[in-house]
Design an enzyme around this catalytic site. Structure first.
Site, PDB file in Angstrom:
ATOM      1  N   HIS A  48      -2.969   6.374   4.590  1.00 53.23           N
ATOM      2  CA  HIS A  48      -1.564   6.615   4.928  1.00 53.23           C
ATOM      3  C   HIS A  48      -1.142   8.012   4.449  1.00 53.23           C
ATOM      4  CE1 HIS A  48      -1.355   2.518   6.011  1.00 53.23           C
ATOM      5  NE2 HIS A  48      -0.626   2.021   5.019  1.00 53.23           N
ATOM      6  N   CYS A  50       0.815  -1.227   0.000  1.00 52.87           N
ATOM      7  CA  CYS A  50       0.000   0.000   0.000  1.00 52.87           C
ATOM      8  C   CYS A  50       0.847   1.276   0.000  1.00 52.87           C
ATOM      9  CB  CYS A  50      -0.957  -0.014   1.186  1.00 52.87           C
ATOM     10  SG  CYS A  50      -0.197  -0.505   2.740  1.00 52.87           S
TER      11      CYS A  50
HETATM   12  N1  LIG Z   1      -5.030  -3.501   5.271  1.00 52.07           N
HETATM   13  C1  LIG Z   1      -4.395  -2.846   4.306  1.00 52.07           C
HETATM   14  O1  LIG Z   1      -4.393  -1.608   4.265  1.00 52.07           O
HETATM   15  C2  LIG Z   1      -3.675  -3.596   3.234  1.00 52.07           C
HETATM   16  C3  LIG Z   1      -3.124  -2.866   2.185  1.00 52.07           C
HETATM   17  C4  LIG Z   1      -2.454  -3.547   1.154  1.00 52.07           C
HETATM   18  C5  LIG Z   1      -2.351  -4.919   1.221  1.00 52.07           C
HETATM   19  N2  LIG Z   1      -2.880  -5.598   2.269  1.00 52.07           N
HETATM   20  C6  LIG Z   1      -2.780  -7.058   2.277  1.00 52.07           C
HETATM   21  O2  LIG Z   1      -4.087  -7.567   2.009  1.00 52.07           O
HETATM   22  C7  LIG Z   1      -4.278  -8.801   2.695  1.00 52.07           C
HETATM   23  C8  LIG Z   1      -5.511  -8.697   3.584  1.00 52.07           C
HETATM   24  O3  LIG Z   1      -5.274  -7.697   4.560  1.00 52.07           O
HETATM   25  P1  LIG Z   1      -6.399  -7.197   5.567  1.00 52.07           P
HETATM   26  O4  LIG Z   1      -5.849  -5.960   6.156  1.00 52.07           O
HETATM   27  O5  LIG Z   1      -7.713  -7.165   4.921  1.00 52.07           O
HETATM   28  O6  LIG Z   1      -6.369  -8.372   6.675  1.00 52.07           O
HETATM   29  P2  LIG Z   1      -7.531  -8.805   7.667  1.00 52.07           P
HETATM   30  O7  LIG Z   1      -8.447  -7.690   7.958  1.00 52.07           O
HETATM   31  O8  LIG Z   1      -6.826  -9.442   8.808  1.00 52.07           O
HETATM   32  O9  LIG Z   1      -8.333  -9.908   6.844  1.00 52.07           O
HETATM   33  C9  LIG Z   1      -7.754 -11.153   6.515  1.00 52.07           C
HETATM   34  C10 LIG Z   1      -8.757 -11.968   5.709  1.00 52.07           C
HETATM   35  O10 LIG Z   1      -8.120 -13.200   5.328  1.00 52.07           O
HETATM   36  C11 LIG Z   1      -8.978 -14.267   5.715  1.00 52.07           C
HETATM   37  N3  LIG Z   1      -8.202 -15.475   6.033  1.00 52.07           N
HETATM   38  C12 LIG Z   1      -7.288 -15.655   6.997  1.00 52.07           C
HETATM   39  N4  LIG Z   1      -6.821 -16.919   6.979  1.00 52.07           N
HETATM   40  C13 LIG Z   1      -7.471 -17.547   5.974  1.00 52.07           C
HETATM   41  C14 LIG Z   1      -7.442 -18.864   5.454  1.00 52.07           C
HETATM   42  N5  LIG Z   1      -6.639 -19.785   5.980  1.00 52.07           N
HETATM   43  N6  LIG Z   1      -8.254 -19.158   4.416  1.00 52.07           N
HETATM   44  C15 LIG Z   1      -9.082 -18.239   3.888  1.00 52.07           C
HETATM   45  N7  LIG Z   1      -9.148 -16.955   4.322  1.00 52.07           N
HETATM   46  C16 LIG Z   1      -8.341 -16.617   5.371  1.00 52.07           C
HETATM   47  C17 LIG Z   1      -9.690 -13.774   6.938  1.00 52.07           C
HETATM   48  O11 LIG Z   1     -10.845 -14.553   7.170  1.00 52.07           O
HETATM   49  P3  LIG Z   1     -11.472 -14.725   8.638  1.00 52.07           P
HETATM   50  O12 LIG Z   1     -12.249 -13.456   8.894  1.00 52.07           O
HETATM   51  O13 LIG Z   1     -12.339 -15.907   8.493  1.00 52.07           O
HETATM   52  O14 LIG Z   1     -10.337 -14.896   9.584  1.00 52.07           O
HETATM   53  C18 LIG Z   1     -10.000 -12.337   6.493  1.00 52.07           C
HETATM   54  O15 LIG Z   1     -11.117 -12.341   5.642  1.00 52.07           O
HETATM   55  C19 LIG Z   1      -2.973  -9.073   3.457  1.00 52.07           C
HETATM   56  O16 LIG Z   1      -2.136  -9.889   2.687  1.00 52.07           O
HETATM   57  C20 LIG Z   1      -2.362  -7.690   3.599  1.00 52.07           C
HETATM   58  O17 LIG Z   1      -0.976  -7.711   3.734  1.00 52.07           O
HETATM   59  C21 LIG Z   1      -3.558  -4.971   3.271  1.00 52.07           C
END
Ligand SMILES: NC(=O)c1ccc[n+]([C@@H]2O[C@H](COP(=O)([O-])OP(=O)(O)OC[C@H]3O[C@@H](n4cnc5c(N)ncnc54)[C@H](OP(=O)(O)O)[C@@H]3O)[C@@H](O)[C@H]2O)c1
Length: 353
Positions: free
Chosen positions: A245, A131
């Site tokens: 950010h 990001c």
């Molecule tokens: N947040 C940001 O600003 C941002 C920006 C750029 C990139 N990212 C990337 O985007 C991705 C998601 O980030 P996030 O911030 O949205 O994280 P998050 O809020 O923690 O959400 C994680 C998601 O992944 C699912 N998950 C976890 N383990 C799983 C499994 N074994 N099988 C299937 N689904 C699973 C979770 O499901 P449950 O709810 O069932 O646990 C949840 O839906 C990450 O790789 C992160 O590095 C995030």
């Protein structure tokens, strides 16, 4: 453009929910979306277009007949399941770090290097950059296009939602606790995030002192620009902001530019909006960027640490930039990539008759 049948892996998370919101606003039909998450979320209901979409546990079946799979989960899940989605015929856009530095996987910001998406045909993985990298390079893209860029010094002020949905709850919970006279008890982060600022929570390399977020900014910038020489000096910091950010950027251009030339380039930049009101002291803020699609750019000024040439021309320029990292830094950029992939697939099919 319709993205056909779409699977969102990690639909219950911060990025996944944002992706659903973007699709809802575009009028994508609920019947064309499979919402998938871990087994913990199986059967959960997510609000969508006045109705609900039921979440299924991730399995091979989720990808049957899928045109696009937006991976919004962790890197381990992406490594295991993205190849399964590709084998099922889907274009995968992955938000995690799993494939970003894979030489065979394009790392794409549509405004910067979207042409890479059209170059390769068929089901495949396309990586969404980190990001902070997306926001940085979106802002610098017009300056690089006109003047070239040799060096970037950037300090980030990163929202807690960059660490996922649980981190948003942690900031809200800690703020309530502290305002109620209690203590902030960190769980997601090592440090309290309410009323505090701390060095980015990713692991620190003991030899270089760089944390993983800083390493990503350097490596991904070089990959996206195809420029191993560009010098990137990042300092990444977490601040008590829910979303969007902020980045304080000092850029050294390859050739001198006047302030007027710099402003003209940034003003014409795709996906950017300028907020630069010196008399009113009004500039980009995360609150102004939150929920929006554009990266906000302001405090455009000559680097006072460099001597200026005729007409104030200089190679050194400073910017203050804010971008919603859940949208342009993740979900929106991923949907834009999916648009390019689906568009080029359709164009190829049409050309084939
Ligand atoms: N947040 C940001 O600003 C941002 C920006 C750029 C990139 N990212 C990337 O985007 C991705 C998601 O980030 P996030 O911030 O949205 O994280 P998050 O809020 O923690 O959400 C994680 C998601 O992944 C699912 N998950 C976890 N383990 C799983 C499994 N074994 N099988 C299937 N689904 C699973 C979770 O499901 P449950 O709810 O069932 O646990 C949840 O839906 C990450 O790789 C992160 O590095 C995030």
């Amino acid at each position: 453009m319709s993205l056909g049948r779409l699977v969102i892996v990690g639909a219950t998370g911060a990025v996944g929910r944002e992706a659903l919101g973007i699709l809802e606003a575009r009028g994508h039909p609920a019947a064309g979306i499979a919402a998938v998450a871990s087994a913990r979320s199986s059967g959960a209901k997510l609000g969508y277009a006045g109705g609900e979409i039921e979440v299924a546990a991730l399995s091979e079946r989720a990808f049957e007949g899928a045109d696009v799979a937006l991976f919004c989960a962790d890197a381990e899940t992406a490594r295991r399941w993205a190849p399964v989605a590709v084998r099922a015929g889907a274009v995968v856009v992955d938000n995690s770090s799993a494939f970003r530095m894979d030489p065979d996987v394009p790392l794409v910001i549509p405004e910067v290097n979207g042409g890479l998406v059209a170059e390769a045909a068929g089901p495949r993985i396309i990586a969404n950059p980190n990001c902070s990298t997306i926001i940085l390079l979106a802002a610098l893209n017009p300056l690089r296009a006109v003047f070239g860029v040799e060096r970037i010094v950037v300090a980030t002020y990163q929202a807690v939602s960059g660490a996922g949905a649980a981190a948003i709850d942690e900031l809200h919970g800690q703020a309530r606790a502290v305002l109620g006279g209690g203590e902030a008890r960190p769980e997601v982060f090592r440090e309290p995030c309410a009323f505090n600022v701390f060095s980015h929570d990713s692991a620190v390399d003991e030899e270089t002192g760089l944390n993983v977020e800083e390493q990503k900014l350097i490596a991904e910038t070089r990959k996206i620009w195809g420029d191993e020489q560009v010098e990137v000096t990042p300092t990444c910091v977490r601040v008590p902001v829910v979303r969007a950010h902020t980045e304080a950027i000092t850029v050294t251009l390859a050739r001198s530019a006047t302030e007027e030339e710099v402003r003209r380039a940034i003003g014409g930049g795709a996906g950017l909006a300028v907020i630069d009101d010196r008399p009113g002291n009004r500039f980009p803020t995360p609150l102004k960027a939150a929920g929006g699609d554009e990266v906000l750019v302001g405090r455009i000024r000559r680097d006072p640490g460099r001597a200026a040439g005729p007409a104030g021309a200089s190679r050194g320029w400073c910017l203050l930039v804010c971008g919603d990292q859940l949208r342009k830094g993740a979900a929106l950029n991923a949907v834009q990539i999916a648009d390019l992939a689906v568009g080029s697939r359709r164009a190829r099919l049409a050309a084939a008759g």
